[in-house]
Design an enzyme around this catalytic site. Structure first.
Site, PDB file in Angstrom:
ATOM      1  N   VAL A  44       0.829  -1.200   0.000  1.00  0.00           N
ATOM      2  CA  VAL A  44       0.000   0.000   0.000  1.00  0.00           C
ATOM      3  C   VAL A  44       0.867   1.254   0.000  1.00  0.00           C
ATOM      4  CG1 VAL A  44      -1.771   1.293   1.257  1.00  0.00           C
ATOM      5  CG2 VAL A  44      -1.917  -1.200   1.124  1.00  0.00           C
ATOM      6  N   CYS A  45       1.903   1.255   0.819  1.00  0.00           N
ATOM      7  CA  CYS A  45       2.797   2.409   0.894  1.00  0.00           C
ATOM      8  C   CYS A  45       3.452   2.699  -0.453  1.00  0.00           C
ATOM      9  CB  CYS A  45       3.886   2.169   1.934  1.00  0.00           C
ATOM     10  SG  CYS A  45       3.282   1.896   3.606  1.00  0.00           S
ATOM     11  N   THR A  46       3.813   1.654  -1.162  1.00  0.00           N
ATOM     12  CA  THR A  46       4.449   1.823  -2.466  1.00  0.00           C
ATOM     13  C   THR A  46       3.532   2.573  -3.419  1.00  0.00           C
ATOM     14  OG1 THR A  46       5.742  -0.200  -2.149  1.00  0.00           O
ATOM     15  CG2 THR A  46       5.482   0.579  -4.406  1.00  0.00           C
TER      16      THR A  46
END
Length: 209
Positions: A44-46
Site C-alpha cells: 500500500v505504501c508503495t
C-alpha cells in the site's frame, strides 16, 4: 504526545533521503504535507508514494511541500525508491525521513500500541505557513489514503483562510461556499457584492466565481 489542531508542529532534526533535515527550516514559509508509512517495501505504501510523486504539479500549484516518514533507515529508503519507480512509474522527488529509533514518530503520536507498537499508522499532518497543524488524518495500515481528498481539504483551508467563509459538505473548488455567521447581512453584502442566498439566517451561500 498528542498533536492537536492549531498548535505549532513540533520541530525536529533527522536524516532523510535528501540529507539531514531541520523540519521548521525545511518547511520555510509555505505549507507542508507530513505523512507517515508503516514500513518500507510494503504494497500500500508503495502505491501511495508513487501517487504523491505524480501529484507534484498539484502540490506546487498550492505551495505545498510533501515529506514522508518511515521507521526504516535511509539506505532502505533509497532501495525502496527503485521499486517505486519500477512499479508506479514515478520518481520520488520529495524527502523521506528515516526514523529507525521512532523518535519523530513518537513525537507526533504516530505509534499506536494497540494497533502495532513496531510501526507507524498512516498519519497525515497539513501544516500552514505559520507552522500550525491545520489538518490531521489517521488511517489504519490496511487502508490507503485518498490524496484527492487531502488536496480538497488543502484547497478549503487556503480558501477559507483568505475569506470569511467556510466550505459545506462535499464542497469542491468552484462550488458555493458558506458565509461566516460572524458577518452581518450588511457586512456580507459589502464583502460579496455578487449577492448571496439566505436559506436560514445562519446558512447563507455565495458563489465565489
Amino acid at each position: 504526545m498528542t498533536i492537536q489542531l492549531g498548535q505549532i508542529a513540533p520541530d525536529f532534526e533527522q536524516d532523510s533521503t535528501h540529507g539531514p533535515i531541520r523540519f521548521h527550516e525545511w518547511l520555510g514559509s509555505g505549507w507542508g504535507l507530513f505523512f507517515s508509512h508503516p514500513k518500507n517495501f510494503t504494497p500500500v505504501c508503495t502505491t501511495e508514494l508513487g501517487e504523491v510523486a505524480r501529484l507534484r504539479p498539484e502540490w506546487d500549484r498550492r505551495g505545498v511541500k510533501p515529506i514522508g516518514l518511515s521507521v526504516d533507515p535511509v539506505e532502505a529508503h533509497h532501495r525502496w525508491e527503485a521499486d517505486i519507480a519500477e512499479t508506479q512509474s514515478a520518481t520520488l522527488d520529495f524527502p523521506m525521513i528515516a526514523d529507525p529509533d521512532m523518535r519523530v514518530a513518537t513525537l507526533y503520536g504516530m505509534i499506536h500500541p494497540e494497533s502495532d507498537p513496531t510501526v507507524t499508522v498512516r498519519s497525515v499532518f497539513v501544516i500552514d505557513p505559520a507552522k500550525k497543524v491545520r489538518l490531521i488524518l489517521t488511517y489504519p495500515s490496511s487502508t490507503g489514503r485518498n490524496f484527492a481528498e487531502i488536496i480538497r481539504a488543502i484547497d478549503s483551508l487556503q480558501l477559507t483562510d483568505a475569506q470569511s467563509i467556510a466550505t459545506p459538505v462535499n464542497w469542491e473548488p468552484g462550488d458555493a461556499v458558506v458565509i461566516s455567521p460572524k458577518l452581518s447581512d450588511e457586512e456580507a453584502r459589502r464583502k460579496f457584492p455578487q449577492g448571496f442566498r439566505t436559506l436560514k439566517p445562519y446558512l447563507r451561500l455565495v458563489d465565489m466565481q
